[in-house]
Design an enzyme around this catalytic site. Sequence first.
Site, PDB file in Angstrom:
ATOM      1  N   LYS A  29      14.262  17.519 -13.564  1.00  0.00           N
ATOM      2  CA  LYS A  29      13.330  16.506 -13.030  1.00  0.00           C
ATOM      3  C   LYS A  29      13.685  15.111 -13.540  1.00  0.00           C
ATOM      4  O   LYS A  29      13.834  14.173 -12.757  1.00  0.00           O
ATOM      5  CB  LYS A  29      11.876  16.828 -13.437  1.00  0.00           C
ATOM      6  CG  LYS A  29      11.289  18.048 -12.783  1.00  0.00           C
ATOM      7  CD  LYS A  29       9.826  18.262 -13.176  1.00  0.00           C
ATOM      8  CE  LYS A  29       9.606  18.446 -14.652  1.00  0.00           C
ATOM      9  NZ  LYS A  29      10.268  19.623 -15.249  1.00  0.00           N
ATOM     10  N   THR A  30      13.788  14.997 -14.873  1.00  0.00           N
ATOM     11  CA  THR A  30      14.046  13.679 -15.456  1.00  0.00           C
ATOM     12  C   THR A  30      15.455  13.205 -15.107  1.00  0.00           C
ATOM     13  O   THR A  30      15.653  12.061 -14.680  1.00  0.00           O
ATOM     14  CB  THR A  30      13.847  13.745 -16.986  1.00  0.00           C
ATOM     15  OG1 THR A  30      12.496  14.143 -17.241  1.00  0.00           O
ATOM     16  CG2 THR A  30      14.107  12.402 -17.639  1.00  0.00           C
ATOM     17  N   ARG A  46       6.574  22.759 -27.351  1.00  0.00           N
ATOM     18  CA  ARG A  46       5.165  23.117 -27.219  1.00  0.00           C
ATOM     19  C   ARG A  46       4.957  24.565 -27.632  1.00  0.00           C
ATOM     20  O   ARG A  46       5.878  25.360 -27.634  1.00  0.00           O
ATOM     21  CB  ARG A  46       4.700  22.936 -25.770  1.00  0.00           C
ATOM     22  CG  ARG A  46       4.495  21.480 -25.355  1.00  0.00           C
ATOM     23  CD  ARG A  46       4.024  21.379 -23.918  1.00  0.00           C
ATOM     24  NE  ARG A  46       4.892  22.133 -23.031  1.00  0.00           N
ATOM     25  CZ  ARG A  46       4.633  23.335 -22.564  1.00  0.00           C
ATOM     26  NH1 ARG A  46       3.476  23.932 -22.823  1.00  0.00           N
ATOM     27  NH2 ARG A  46       5.499  23.954 -21.795  1.00  0.00           N
ATOM     28  N   HIS A  84       3.603  18.913 -11.158  1.00  0.00           N
ATOM     29  CA  HIS A  84       4.570  18.829 -12.261  1.00  0.00           C
ATOM     30  C   HIS A  84       5.916  18.465 -11.631  1.00  0.00           C
ATOM     31  O   HIS A  84       6.715  19.332 -11.289  1.00  0.00           O
ATOM     32  CB  HIS A  84       4.642  20.174 -12.978  1.00  0.00           C
ATOM     33  CG  HIS A  84       5.492  20.139 -14.216  1.00  0.00           C
ATOM     34  ND1 HIS A  84       6.270  21.197 -14.621  1.00  0.00           N
ATOM     35  CD2 HIS A  84       5.679  19.167 -15.143  1.00  0.00           C
ATOM     36  CE1 HIS A  84       6.891  20.880 -15.752  1.00  0.00           C
ATOM     37  NE2 HIS A  84       6.551  19.654 -16.081  1.00  0.00           N
ATOM     38  N   ASP A 124       7.662  13.090 -14.566  1.00  0.00           N
ATOM     39  CA  ASP A 124       7.085  14.406 -14.907  1.00  0.00           C
ATOM     40  C   ASP A 124       5.732  14.756 -14.302  1.00  0.00           C
ATOM     41  O   ASP A 124       5.468  15.915 -14.055  1.00  0.00           O
ATOM     42  CB  ASP A 124       6.986  14.504 -16.434  1.00  0.00           C
ATOM     43  CG  ASP A 124       6.878  15.928 -16.938  1.00  0.00           C
ATOM     44  OD1 ASP A 124       7.721  16.758 -16.557  1.00  0.00           O
ATOM     45  OD2 ASP A 124       5.944  16.227 -17.700  1.00  0.00           O
ATOM     46  N   LYS A 140       1.049  16.563 -22.539  1.00  0.00           N
ATOM     47  CA  LYS A 140       0.775  17.699 -21.677  1.00  0.00           C
ATOM     48  C   LYS A 140      -0.711  18.113 -21.746  1.00  0.00           C
ATOM     49  O   LYS A 140      -1.218  18.765 -20.838  1.00  0.00           O
ATOM     50  CB  LYS A 140       1.702  18.869 -22.000  1.00  0.00           C
ATOM     51  CG  LYS A 140       3.140  18.690 -21.423  1.00  0.00           C
ATOM     52  CD  LYS A 140       3.145  18.630 -19.934  1.00  0.00           C
ATOM     53  CE  LYS A 140       4.425  18.805 -19.129  1.00  0.00           C
ATOM     54  NZ  LYS A 140       5.703  18.433 -19.531  1.00  0.00           N
ATOM     55  N   ARG A 191      14.846  15.279 -27.876  1.00  0.00           N
ATOM     56  CA  ARG A 191      14.154  14.488 -26.855  1.00  0.00           C
ATOM     57  C   ARG A 191      14.156  13.020 -27.187  1.00  0.00           C
ATOM     58  O   ARG A 191      14.295  12.632 -28.340  1.00  0.00           O
ATOM     59  CB  ARG A 191      12.683  14.918 -26.788  1.00  0.00           C
ATOM     60  CG  ARG A 191      12.431  16.296 -26.243  1.00  0.00           C
ATOM     61  CD  ARG A 191      12.225  16.252 -24.750  1.00  0.00           C
ATOM     62  NE  ARG A 191      12.003  17.578 -24.205  1.00  0.00           N
ATOM     63  CZ  ARG A 191      11.685  17.812 -22.937  1.00  0.00           C
ATOM     64  NH1 ARG A 191      11.526  16.820 -22.093  1.00  0.00           N
ATOM     65  NH2 ARG A 191      11.521  19.032 -22.504  1.00  0.00           N
ATOM     66  N   SER A 193      10.756  23.270 -17.048  1.00  0.00           N
ATOM     67  CA  SER A 193      11.477  22.539 -18.091  1.00  0.00           C
ATOM     68  C   SER A 193      12.977  22.815 -18.027  1.00  0.00           C
ATOM     69  O   SER A 193      13.399  23.960 -17.885  1.00  0.00           O
ATOM     70  CB  SER A 193      10.926  22.956 -19.452  1.00  0.00           C
ATOM     71  OG  SER A 193      11.518  22.171 -20.444  1.00  0.00           O
TER      72      SER A 193
END
Length: 536
Positions: A243-244, A60, A221, A258, A201, A323, A239
């Site tokens: 989390k994932t 991003r 988030h 997410d 996002k 990704r 990031s």
Amino acid sequence: MALSALFTKTISLSQYGIKNATIAYQLDPEELHAICVENGQGTTTSTGALAINTGTFTGRSPKDRFIVIDEHTRDQVWWGEINIPFDKTKFEQLRKRMLTYLSDRNLFVRDAFACADARYRIGIRVINENAWSNLFAYNMFLRPTEAELDNFKEDWLILNAPGFKANPELDGTRQENFAIISFEEKTVLIGGTGYTGEIKKSIFSVLNFLLPVTQETLPMHCSANVGENGETAVFFGLSGTGKTTLSADPDRKLIGDDEHGWTPDNTIFNFEGGCYAKVINLSEEQEPDIFNAITAGALLENVVLDADGEVDFSDTSITQNTRVSYPIHHISNIQSPSIGKNPKNIFFLTADAFGVLPPISKLTPGQAAYHFISGYTAKVAGTEAGVNEPVPSFSACFGAPFMPLHPTVYAEMLSDKMKEAGVNVWLINTGWTGGPYGIGKRMALKYTRAMINAALSGALGEVTHENYHIHSVFGVAQPRTCPGVPNSVLSPRQTWNNDEGYYKTAHKLAAAFKNNFKKFEAYASEEIMAGQPPLG
Ligand code: ATP
Ligand code: MN
């Protein structure tokens, strides 16, 4: 090739001012995959996934994310370097120029939803220049049935044209690329960048503005999963903090990886319909759920393949931020619909590259609010001339780039909800141990998983002197023992084997926390201020 849509519905784009476009509406993933291969934009991998390159942008671009300043946003948005205002007339002009660009092209259009809880559901129409961006939208948003499609109401429109470049002087952008949200027009313009993450996002940012204001719901988030007896766990983190990775746990049902909302009637729901995982150094052994999700339908970005279509997950020659996106049902153990009960445990994930935060610690309510507002993780600075200094990175609510309102709005809501739910809050350092980046190493995933399991099962017990040591610099409660983890790993000081170096670095980080928090002190209660590091 013939575009034989699965769905019988046909649409027109002339109402937007897009003229003479050939419209591929609601194509299924196989068709989008085939189109990308046929037009040379993608390659089929050895496991049947589609691999594409997103172009110049492989991440991003937060400095090019704008919000149109108008009567909806003027008094509500926390304007600044994160939420950058954009002029209304410039938006109109840029939109027109994009619509002209999109005319006379082959476009891919998808209608989808966000928000698994039907009471919150919004309809999103995405108009993509590229087939693979449309596959991303299929993977990440919620997929309507044919019946839902017949009654589809579009609340938000996303125009996504990676090949369209803005003229900064004319358009009022910073560069040629941009992502601009207009709450008045309920439209998002994304141009000059092919990075797919901008698509998801932008809708996250939309919901982060709307949900607290209109539905008293806290957007987060975070990832979320649920255990066998129905108890929910939530994992906040910036990031790369896990989390994932950590929410994909074969023994727990995945709610989402997410973006979630916490409702006034104490449920948690996923905004999305898919996952977007980092794949750098991905291995089947360490992360089997994610590894095995990369089959037909999955969209890999910026990875390198060999001649047999085998992905080399260690190859970062295009980017570190490789990704994959896939629909959530590529994960075998999922909660359906993606809704859970009030959380019992909340984890704040941080990748501390200074290597000084304990790998797991328990927070008081004041500490929880303090750490939530701080939103700490660390970045490792450029590898120039062999210098690898960690740099602290603070991002309020563990997601400031996506939070249009003042951080204290979210923090107050979270505090209230945490108290009401009597939730345990844990700080997890998934970053370095045994020294800072360059000297120490990343915390072993198996240990982090063991610590999380222990917290979830209650094995870490009540905070008593017998069970916990209070960290002298950070004030957090550090468990003395944890099933499956050597005691020495639980104490960062011990892993360093260099007390002087450890405390010097710990004080440095504590000072950085305090320095960052200055801008929030005026808003913080005594209880929150008591949650700051006692030293530093
Ligand atoms: P984003 O918000 O960008 O999606 P994320 O919080 O979901 O980020 P992950 O995709 O889970 O982050 O990335 C964590 C990365 O760190 C993965 O590549 C994972 O393999 C790696 N990792 C290494 N050690 C650990 C650990 N102890 N715990 C969690 N992740 C670890
Ligand atoms: Mn993630």
